[in-house]
Design an enzyme around this catalytic site. Structure first.
Site, PDB file in Angstrom:
ATOM      1  N   GLY A   1       2.217  -5.920   7.137  1.00  0.00           N
ATOM      2  CA  GLY A   1       1.190  -6.148   6.692  1.00  0.00           C
ATOM      3  C   GLY A   1      -0.027  -6.766   7.604  1.00  0.00           C
TER       4      GLY A   1
ATOM      5  N   THR B   1      -2.769  -9.088   9.606  1.00  0.00           N
ATOM      6  CA  THR B   1      -2.574  -9.399  10.144  1.00  0.00           C
ATOM      7  C   THR B   1      -2.590 -11.420  10.517  1.00  0.00           C
ATOM      8  OG1 THR B   1      -3.756  -7.997  11.642  1.00  0.00           O
ATOM      9  CG2 THR B   1      -4.054  -9.856  12.710  1.00  0.00           C
ATOM     10  N   ALA B   2      -3.152 -11.565   9.589  1.00  0.00           N
ATOM     11  CA  ALA B   2      -3.227 -12.999   9.770  1.00  0.00           C
ATOM     12  C   ALA B   2      -1.754 -13.900   9.184  1.00  0.00           C
ATOM     13  CB  ALA B   2      -4.260 -13.897   8.976  1.00  0.00           C
ATOM     14  N   THR B   3      -1.087 -12.757   8.279  1.00  0.00           N
ATOM     15  CA  THR B   3       0.202 -13.106   8.060  1.00  0.00           C
ATOM     16  C   THR B   3       1.234 -12.845   9.062  1.00  0.00           C
ATOM     17  OG1 THR B   3      -0.311 -12.039   5.312  1.00  0.00           O
ATOM     18  CG2 THR B   3       2.261 -12.921   6.259  1.00  0.00           C
TER      19      THR B   3
ATOM     20  N   GLU C   1       7.440   1.139  15.976  1.00  0.00           N
ATOM     21  CA  GLU C   1       8.596   1.540  15.281  1.00  0.00           C
ATOM     22  C   GLU C   1       8.179   3.452  15.386  1.00  0.00           C
ATOM     23  OE1 GLU C   1       9.368  -0.478  11.588  1.00  0.00           O
ATOM     24  OE2 GLU C   1       9.242  -1.960  12.891  1.00  0.00           O
TER      25      GLU C   1
ATOM     26  N   ASN D   1       1.321  -1.154   0.174  1.00  0.00           N
ATOM     27  CA  ASN D   1      -0.150  -0.243   0.123  1.00  0.00           C
ATOM     28  C   ASN D   1       0.976   1.485   0.169  1.00  0.00           C
ATOM     29  OD1 ASN D   1       0.664  -0.462   2.583  1.00  0.00           O
ATOM     30  ND2 ASN D   1      -0.875   1.127   2.992  1.00  0.00           N
TER      31      ASN D   1
ATOM     32  N   CYS E   1      -3.492   1.310   6.626  1.00  0.00           N
ATOM     33  CA  CYS E   1      -3.594   1.037   7.931  1.00  0.00           C
ATOM     34  C   CYS E   1      -4.552   1.436   9.155  1.00  0.00           C
ATOM     35  CB  CYS E   1      -2.223   0.047   8.089  1.00  0.00           C
ATOM     36  SG  CYS E   1      -1.037   0.713   8.644  1.00  0.00           S
TER      37      CYS E   1
ATOM     38  N   GLU F   1       3.753  -4.675  12.331  1.00  0.00           N
ATOM     39  CA  GLU F   1       2.704  -3.804  12.564  1.00  0.00           C
ATOM     40  C   GLU F   1       1.873  -4.010  11.281  1.00  0.00           C
ATOM     41  OE1 GLU F   1       3.591  -1.051  13.265  1.00  0.00           O
ATOM     42  OE2 GLU F   1       5.811  -0.798  13.822  1.00  0.00           O
TER      43      GLU F   1
HETATM   44  P1  NAD Z   1       0.111  -8.894   3.199  1.00  0.00           P
HETATM   45  O1  NAD Z   1       0.231  -9.724   5.088  1.00  0.00           O
HETATM   46  O2  NAD Z   1      -0.381 -10.208   2.979  1.00  0.00           O
HETATM   47  O3  NAD Z   1       2.052  -9.395   2.733  1.00  0.00           O
HETATM   48  C1  NAD Z   1       2.410  -8.283   3.543  1.00  0.00           C
HETATM   49  C2  NAD Z   1       3.808  -8.660   2.671  1.00  0.00           C
HETATM   50  O4  NAD Z   1       4.220 -10.521   3.574  1.00  0.00           O
HETATM   51  C3  NAD Z   1       4.589  -9.320   1.804  1.00  0.00           C
HETATM   52  O5  NAD Z   1       5.299  -8.584   1.187  1.00  0.00           O
HETATM   53  C4  NAD Z   1       4.389 -10.560   0.919  1.00  0.00           C
HETATM   54  O6  NAD Z   1       4.722 -11.083   0.443  1.00  0.00           O
HETATM   55  C5  NAD Z   1       5.105 -11.217   2.755  1.00  0.00           C
HETATM   56  N1  NAD Z   1       4.476 -12.131   2.426  1.00  0.00           N
HETATM   57  C6  NAD Z   1       3.456 -12.753   2.628  1.00  0.00           C
HETATM   58  N2  NAD Z   1       3.129 -14.141   3.437  1.00  0.00           N
HETATM   59  C7  NAD Z   1       4.171 -13.920   4.005  1.00  0.00           C
HETATM   60  C8  NAD Z   1       4.926 -15.589   4.671  1.00  0.00           C
HETATM   61  N3  NAD Z   1       4.103 -16.727   5.566  1.00  0.00           N
HETATM   62  N4  NAD Z   1       5.989 -15.084   5.482  1.00  0.00           N
HETATM   63  C9  NAD Z   1       6.675 -13.914   5.204  1.00  0.00           C
HETATM   64  N5  NAD Z   1       6.374 -12.982   4.727  1.00  0.00           N
HETATM   65  C10 NAD Z   1       4.792 -13.332   3.842  1.00  0.00           C
HETATM   66  O7  NAD Z   1       0.063  -8.069   3.606  1.00  0.00           O
HETATM   67  P2  NAD Z   1      -0.651  -6.976   1.829  1.00  0.00           P
HETATM   68  O8  NAD Z   1      -1.854  -7.124   1.422  1.00  0.00           O
HETATM   69  O9  NAD Z   1       0.496  -6.967   1.718  1.00  0.00           O
HETATM   70  O10 NAD Z   1      -0.677  -5.555   2.682  1.00  0.00           O
HETATM   71  C11 NAD Z   1      -2.013  -5.186   3.326  1.00  0.00           C
HETATM   72  C12 NAD Z   1      -1.656  -5.689   5.072  1.00  0.00           C
HETATM   73  O11 NAD Z   1      -0.906  -4.421   5.688  1.00  0.00           O
HETATM   74  C13 NAD Z   1      -3.215  -4.761   5.523  1.00  0.00           C
HETATM   75  O12 NAD Z   1      -3.795  -5.308   6.758  1.00  0.00           O
HETATM   76  C14 NAD Z   1      -2.693  -3.528   6.428  1.00  0.00           C
HETATM   77  O13 NAD Z   1      -3.199  -3.040   7.536  1.00  0.00           O
HETATM   78  C15 NAD Z   1      -1.624  -3.773   6.693  1.00  0.00           C
HETATM   79  N6  NAD Z   1      -0.351  -2.754   6.709  1.00  0.00           N
HETATM   80  C16 NAD Z   1      -0.385  -2.591   8.378  1.00  0.00           C
HETATM   81  C17 NAD Z   1       0.906  -1.503   8.605  1.00  0.00           C
HETATM   82  C18 NAD Z   1       1.057  -1.278   9.945  1.00  0.00           C
HETATM   83  O14 NAD Z   1       2.418   0.072   9.590  1.00  0.00           O
HETATM   84  N7  NAD Z   1       0.505  -1.308  11.017  1.00  0.00           N
HETATM   85  C19 NAD Z   1       0.796  -0.773   7.230  1.00  0.00           C
HETATM   86  C20 NAD Z   1       0.749  -1.000   5.877  1.00  0.00           C
HETATM   87  C21 NAD Z   1       0.106  -1.798   5.652  1.00  0.00           C
HETATM   88  O1  6OD Z   2       3.728   6.755   9.205  1.00  0.00           O
HETATM   89  C1  6OD Z   2       4.464   5.869   9.307  1.00  0.00           C
HETATM   90  O2  6OD Z   2       5.805   6.089  10.049  1.00  0.00           O
HETATM   91  C2  6OD Z   2       3.834   4.534   8.911  1.00  0.00           C
HETATM   92  N1  6OD Z   2       4.426   3.187   9.516  1.00  0.00           N
HETATM   93  C3  6OD Z   2       2.541   4.194   8.550  1.00  0.00           C
HETATM   94  C4  6OD Z   2       1.926   2.846   8.052  1.00  0.00           C
HETATM   95  C5  6OD Z   2       0.300   2.991   7.431  1.00  0.00           C
HETATM   96  C6  6OD Z   2       0.103   2.076   6.914  1.00  0.00           C
HETATM   97  O3  6OD Z   2      -0.467   1.609   5.884  1.00  0.00           O
END
Ligand code: NAD
Ligand code: 6OD
Length: 483
Positions: A226, A228-230, A461, A150, A282, A248
């Site tokens: 990424g 939560t499930a991952t 972080e 994202n 997120c 995160e």
């Molecule tokens: P995702 O969990 O599908 O993938 C994230 C990363 O993990 C990708 O690089 C993917 O290839 C990798 N990955 C997938 N399976 C893996 C495994 N088994 N082992 C290691 N790596 C693996 O997430 P996404 O669809 O790319 O992103 C969207 C999600 O990310 C949303 O849930 C969003 O809320 C979350 N997100 C959280 C934050 C935060 O700062 N809290 C920021 C951005 C996105």
């Molecule tokens: O602003 C930040 O530092 C940060 N980690 C944002 C994350 C956004 C999630 O999509």
């Protein structure tokens, strides 16, 4: 060095200072979600590539050159800023105006900020009777960085800058859906003169390259952003090896609007929080809780503003909403709109695919959507949708607002809109979230802790928290001679 993009680029891994193909010779296709066209071939790396990257990740940046290297990388991103904004927009479908104003400036700032943080870092000294304690900070070794699609460069640089700044060597695994700016970052780090192997990039699928990185015994820490499930899978694999872990994860964040709020500011803030990056942040405020006294008026104004948002070609500087990351992700978001109707919700606007002219006629677009009439505990109102969909819910008291806000498994962020200062502090203190914004949203000071509670993650972080995560501290206790 500048590299221009041909129609379909073939990307490479960056290992030990060289750009190399995956050992499997297999590639994945990378698409522009706004047009559907194939824009790149991405290495489908596996355990052998990760092994090679970890083995190569031995040269760390010397302590005296770290801040300077980070500054040089920031300069390199700045020099290629417009190209990077275009790449980010093509890869994600986000408006290029957003990439120009948020993603790329933030990537530059991440490196400049951590250059300063590293320069001014201090360690502690504790004097006691008969001894002096002082603290040394040491790199962890090889750290693995795994990032989502994202905010590709924004989040990769948010981790890379402090990781290099604390003297670690990095193996980064960006999302397979958005590899372009990660590739450019490797080029920029190369051109900035980083020691060979200090930064390594391995493209590929999560369960293949990502999993190999998480499980690699030579990797001391994993910083993962990424879903939560991952995150749960990453934790299950890394924890038995006692790796340091920063997670995160997802969010379902409340925007809480009290009747005493500045009405216009609250509308603008709610729209921005709900729909920035097509609702794929997120931190997005996807649950809008509004005090009943102003509920009807607020929802009417919200819907009018959302209906007026300009959706379309991400390359048009006036576009406010671009495409979602993929047709598959749009299907998932549309599934939630259907679910909302089954759960008794009324779609007040959006919910449908907009009719757009070529070249974006077949892109993964979805009109911004506002849904009312749902129980706050239903699936639509409690599960992360990660798209341009918000649900609106009335509340009658401050206690009810806090209880609704806290009534989900997530706890990443919240924004509160009120002109009552005492209430602002009270509610901020009662919300179960890692980040609370009052009368604003996504206003970032990089010195502050960033992260979630509950299913939104583990650890923080930002500023000192990033320096702490990417280093190990050692206490040295020196007995002093008796006087
Ligand atoms: P995702 O969990 O599908 O993938 C994230 C990363 O993990 C990708 O690089 C993917 O290839 C990798 N990955 C997938 N399976 C893996 C495994 N088994 N082992 C290691 N790596 C693996 O997430 P996404 O669809 O790319 O992103 C969207 C999600 O990310 C949303 O849930 C969003 O809320 C979350 N997100 C959280 C934050 C935060 O700062 N809290 C920021 C951005 C996105
Ligand atoms: O602003 C930040 O530092 C940060 N980690 C944002 C994350 C956004 C999630 O999509």
């Amino acid at each position: 060095m500048s590299r221009t993009m041909s129609a379909v680029r073939t990307l490479s891994n960056y290992i030990g200072g060289s750009f190399v193909p995956p050992q499997s010779s297999q590639f994945l296709d990378d698409f522009n979600p706004a047009t559907g066209e194939r824009i790149a071939r991405v290495p489908r790396s596996g355990a052998a590539d990760v092994d090679a990257a970890v083995a190569a990740a031995r040269n760390q940046v010397s302590a005296s050159g770290r801040a300077e290297l980070l500054e040089k990388i920031a300069d390199g991103i700045e020099q290629r800023a417009e190209e990077l904004a275009q790449l980010e927009s093509q890869d994600t479908g986000k408006p290029v105006a957003l990439a120009r104003s948020v993603d790329i400036p933030r990537a530059i700032l991440n490196f400049r900020f951590f250059a300063g943080a590293v320069r001014h870092d201090q360690t502690a000294c504790h004097e006691m009777a008969g001894a002096l304690n002082y603290t040394l900070r040491r790199p962890l070794g090889v750290v693995g960085l795994i990032t989502p699609w994202n905010l590709p460069l924004y989040l990769l640089t948010w981790k890379t800058a402090p990781a290099l700044g604390m003297g670690n060597s990095v193996v980064a695994k960006p999302s397979e859906l958005t590899p372009l700016t990660a590739q450019a970052l490797a080029e920029i780090i190369h051109d900035a003169g980083a020691p060979r192997g200090a930064f390594n990039l391995v493209h590929g699928l999560g369960p293949e390259a990502g999993q190999a990185l998480v499980g690699h015994p030579g990797v001391a820490a994993i910083s993962f952003t990424g879903g939560t499930a991952t995150g749960a899978k990453v934790a299950a694999s890394a924890a038995p090896q006692f790796k340091k872990l920063s997670l995160e994860l997802g969010g379902k964040n409340p925007t809480v609007v009290f009747a005493d709020a500045d009405f216009e500011a609250a509308i603008a803030g709610t729209v921005r929080a709900g729909f920035l990056n097509q609702g794929q942040v997120c931190l997005c405020g996807s649950r809008v809780l509004v005090e009943r006294k102003i509920y009807e008026r607020f929802v009417e104004a919200l819907v009018a503003r959302v209906r007026s948002m300009k959706i379309g070609d991400p390359g048009d500087p006036k576009t406010e909403l671009g495409a979602l990351i993929s047709p598959q992700h749009r299907d998932k978001v549309e599934g939630y709109v259907r679910l909302a109707k089954q759960e008794g919700g009324a779609v007040l606007c959006g919910g449908e695919r907009p009719s757009l002219p070529p070249p974006v006629a077949n892109g993964a677009f979805l009109a911004p959507t506002v849904i009312a009439g749902l129980s706050p505990s239903c699936r639509t109102a409690t599960e992360e949708i990660f798209g341009p969909v918000v649900t609106v819910h009335p509340f009658d008291s401050e206690e009810e607002a806090v209880s609704l806000a806290n009534g989900v498994r997530y706890g990443l962020a919240a924004s509160v809109w009120t002109t009552d200062l005492a209430r602002a502090h009270r509610v901020a203190g009662a919300l179960a979230a890692g980040v609370v914004w009052v009368n604003c949203w996504l206003l970032r000071d990089l010195r502050t802790p960033f992260g979630g509670v509950k299913d939104s993650g583990v650890g923080r972080e930002g500023g000192q928290w990033s320096l702490d995560f990417f280093s190990e501290v050692r206490n040295v206790c020196v007995a002093l001679p008796a006087p």
